[in-house]
Write a protein that holds these residues in place. Structure first.
Motif, PDB file in Angstrom:
ATOM      1  N   SER A  93       0.922  -1.100  -0.030  1.00 56.37           N
ATOM      2  CA  SER A  93      -0.081  -0.154  -0.130  1.00 56.37           C
ATOM      3  C   SER A  93       0.668   1.207  -0.124  1.00 56.37           C
ATOM      4  O   SER A  93       0.441   2.371   0.358  1.00 56.37           O
ATOM      5  CB  SER A  93      -0.934   0.062   1.054  1.00 56.37           C
ATOM      6  N   SER A  94       2.050   1.019  -0.280  1.00 59.15           N
ATOM      7  CA  SER A  94       3.072   2.110  -0.136  1.00 59.15           C
ATOM      8  C   SER A  94       3.662   2.257  -1.549  1.00 59.15           C
ATOM      9  O   SER A  94       4.249   1.356  -2.189  1.00 59.15           O
ATOM     10  CB  SER A  94       4.083   2.018   0.833  1.00 59.15           C
ATOM     11  N   THR A  95       4.029   3.478  -1.945  1.00 61.40           N
ATOM     12  CA  THR A  95       4.638   3.714  -3.132  1.00 61.40           C
ATOM     13  C   THR A  95       6.153   2.888  -3.037  1.00 61.40           C
ATOM     14  O   THR A  95       6.739   2.606  -4.003  1.00 61.40           O
ATOM     15  CB  THR A  95       5.068   5.089  -3.508  1.00 61.40           C
ATOM     16  N   ARG A  96       6.574   2.701  -2.126  1.00 60.34           N
ATOM     17  CA  ARG A  96       8.065   2.060  -1.753  1.00 60.34           C
ATOM     18  C   ARG A  96       7.965   0.818  -2.258  1.00 60.34           C
ATOM     19  O   ARG A  96       8.899   0.053  -2.661  1.00 60.34           O
ATOM     20  CB  ARG A  96       8.593   2.088  -0.413  1.00 60.34           C
ATOM     21  N   GLY A  97       6.676   0.283  -2.403  1.00 61.01           N
ATOM     22  CA  GLY A  97       6.674  -1.424  -2.860  1.00 61.01           C
ATOM     23  C   GLY A  97       6.453  -1.556  -4.229  1.00 61.01           C
ATOM     24  O   GLY A  97       6.504  -2.588  -4.823  1.00 61.01           O
ATOM     25  N   TYR A  98       6.781  -0.540  -5.160  1.00 67.70           N
ATOM     26  CA  TYR A  98       6.719  -0.819  -6.432  1.00 67.70           C
ATOM     27  C   TYR A  98       7.817   0.043  -7.247  1.00 67.70           C
ATOM     28  O   TYR A  98       8.319   0.901  -6.969  1.00 67.70           O
ATOM     29  CB  TYR A  98       5.357   0.097  -7.086  1.00 67.70           C
TER      30      TYR A  98
END
Length: 124
Positions: free
Chosen positions: A106-111
Motif C-alpha cells: 500500500s506504499s509507493t515504496r513497494g513498486y
C-alpha cells in the motif's frame, strides 16, 4: 524492463463509472503485484488498490472499498480498475504500478515500475 501504459481516464459526473486499463509489456514475474495509486494537486500519491498477478488476492483503500474493483487479464497482460459510484473527491491523476512480492503493497515504496498516469475528473 517493464513498461506500463495507463488509459481510460476522463470527465464523469458524480455517481458515474469509469474503467481504467493498464497495459503491461516487457518482462513480467509471477510474484508481481499490480497497484493503482492516485494523486491530487498538493497531495501525496495515495494507494487505491492492488492485486497479485494471478488475480486471486486483492487489497483496497478504505475510501474506495465496495466502489472500485481491480482485476487482471493475464492473456492480455492488462490490469483494470473499475470505478463505480464516483465522487468529486475521487478526482486525481491515477497511476498504475508494478512491484515484486507483497512488500509495502500500500506504499509507493513497494513498486518499482510506474505508468504515466491518466486524469480522472468527477464533476459535482
Amino acid at each position: 524492463q517493464v513498461q506500463l501504459v495507463a488509459s481510460g481516464g476522463g470527465l464523469v459526473p458524480a455517481g458515474g463509472s469509469l474503467r481504467l486499463s493498464c497495459a503491461v509489456s516487457g518482462r513480467t514475474f509471477s510474484d508481481f503485484k499490480m497497484g493503482w495509486f492516485r494523486q491530487s494537486p498538493g497531495k501525496e500519491r495515495e494507494f487505491v488498490a492492488t492485486i497479485n498477478w494471478s488475480g486471486r488476492i486483492t487489497y483496497y483503500a478504505d475510501s474506495v472499498k465496495d466502489r472500485f474493483a481491480i482485476s487482471t487479464d493475464n492473456a492480455k497482460n492488462t490490469v483494470y480498475l473499475q470505478m463505480n459510484s464516483l465522487k468529486p473527491e475521487d478526482t486525481a491523476v491515477y497511476y498504475c504500478a508494478a512491484g515484486r512480492g507483497w512488500f509495502a503493497y500500500s506504499s509507493t515504496r513497494g513498486y518499482d515500475y510506474w505508468g504515466q498516469g491518466t486524469q480522472v475528473t468527477v464533476s459535482s
